[in-house]
Design a protein around this motif. Structure first.
Motif, short mmCIF file in Angstrom:
data_model
loop_
_atom_site.label_atom_id
_atom_site.label_comp_id
_atom_site.label_asym_id
_atom_site.label_seq_id
_atom_site.Cartn_x
_atom_site.Cartn_y
_atom_site.Cartn_z
N LYS A 19 0.72 -1.14 -0.03
CA LYS A 19 0.06 0.00 0.11
C LYS A 19 0.84 1.45 0.05
O LYS A 19 0.24 2.48 0.00
CB LYS A 19 -0.90 0.11 1.14
CG LYS A 19 -2.13 -0.96 1.10
CD LYS A 19 -3.12 -0.88 2.13
CE LYS A 19 -4.24 -1.80 1.90
NZ LYS A 19 -5.23 -1.41 3.22
N SER A 20 2.12 1.20 0.42
CA SER A 20 2.88 2.24 0.16
C SER A 20 3.23 2.71 -1.31
O SER A 20 3.75 2.21 -2.00
CB SER A 20 4.31 2.10 0.70
OG SER A 20 4.18 1.59 2.11
N LEU A 51 1.97 8.39 4.41
CA LEU A 51 1.44 7.17 3.66
C LEU A 51 2.28 6.01 3.23
O LEU A 51 2.08 5.31 2.55
CB LEU A 51 0.59 7.66 2.43
CG LEU A 51 -0.26 8.93 2.63
CD1 LEU A 51 -0.83 9.58 1.36
CD2 LEU A 51 -1.51 8.56 3.47
N GLU A 140 -3.65 9.81 -1.37
CA GLU A 140 -4.22 9.07 -0.17
C GLU A 140 -5.36 8.26 -0.87
O GLU A 140 -5.52 7.19 -0.15
CB GLU A 140 -4.90 10.16 0.92
CG GLU A 140 -5.64 9.37 1.96
CD GLU A 140 -6.23 10.46 2.81
OE1 GLU A 140 -6.21 10.53 3.95
OE2 GLU A 140 -6.67 11.52 2.31
N TYR A 143 -3.52 5.42 -1.78
CA TYR A 143 -3.06 4.48 -0.58
C TYR A 143 -4.26 3.70 0.11
O TYR A 143 -3.81 2.42 0.44
CB TYR A 143 -2.36 5.21 0.41
CG TYR A 143 -2.28 5.02 1.63
CD1 TYR A 143 -0.89 4.29 2.01
CD2 TYR A 143 -3.08 4.96 2.86
CE1 TYR A 143 -0.60 3.72 3.01
CE2 TYR A 143 -2.61 4.61 4.22
CZ TYR A 143 -1.59 3.93 4.23
OH TYR A 143 -1.36 3.63 5.41
#
Ligand code: SF4
Length: 161
Positions: A19-20, A51, A140, A143
């Protein structure tokens, strides 16, 4: 570390890594105004690093391609080459009105238009230049996996959430 603990730890790591959003930035012909706001989004004030995001030097290591500026004829081929080198799944954020549609440079004899003319765009962040908060929100959304349609394009602001 016990085996059970290790596998739990490794799967936690994998979730984080997945997810990064690692970012490759490319200016396809803009005035640098959008670049300044993008760099501002990286600073501790807006802090995209919370994030897990970071800039990488090669598109081969990137999840997200951030493009600023209209696409000029001179760089169109390079932009496609950069995109093709990124591993799947990959996302493209067009930052600024020029990257979204060509902006004030539309119609210029050296300008092809917005980023979508060359590669699929996931999220457009309009503005001249956009606020770093909006740039943060786009990252975001990636993310958090809030993208409904990868490659939703600049005509579909609703491709978030
Ligand atoms: S949108 Fe505005 S600030 Fe960004 S590259 Fe175009 S003219 Fe420059």
């Amino acid at each position: 570390m016990a085996d059970g603990q290790r596998s739990e730890h490794e799967s936690f790591d994998r979730r984080l890594v997945r997810k990064s959003p690692w970012i490759f930035h490319f200016n396809s012909g803009g005035c640098n105004g959008c670049d300044i706001e993008f760099v501002a989004a990286l600073t501790p004030l807006y802090d995209v690093e919370r994030l897990g995001a970071k800039l990488v030097a090669s598109p081969k290591h990137a999840d997200v391609l951030v493009v600023t500026g209209p696409v000029t004829l001179q760089v169109a081929k390079s932009l496609k080459l950069i995109y093709d080198q990124m591993p799947e799944p990959k996302y493209v954020i067009a930052i600024g009105t020029c990257a979204c549609s060509g902006g004030i440079f539309s119609g210029g004899y050296t300008v092809l238009g917005g980023v979508e003319k060359v590669i699929p765009v996931t999220i457009c962040v309009p503005g001249c230049p956009p606020n770093p908060k909006e740039i943060f929100r786009a990252l975001e959304a990636i993310y958090k996996g809030e993208i409904k349609v990868a490659g939703g394009g600049c005509g579909e602001e609703q491709n978030r959430g």
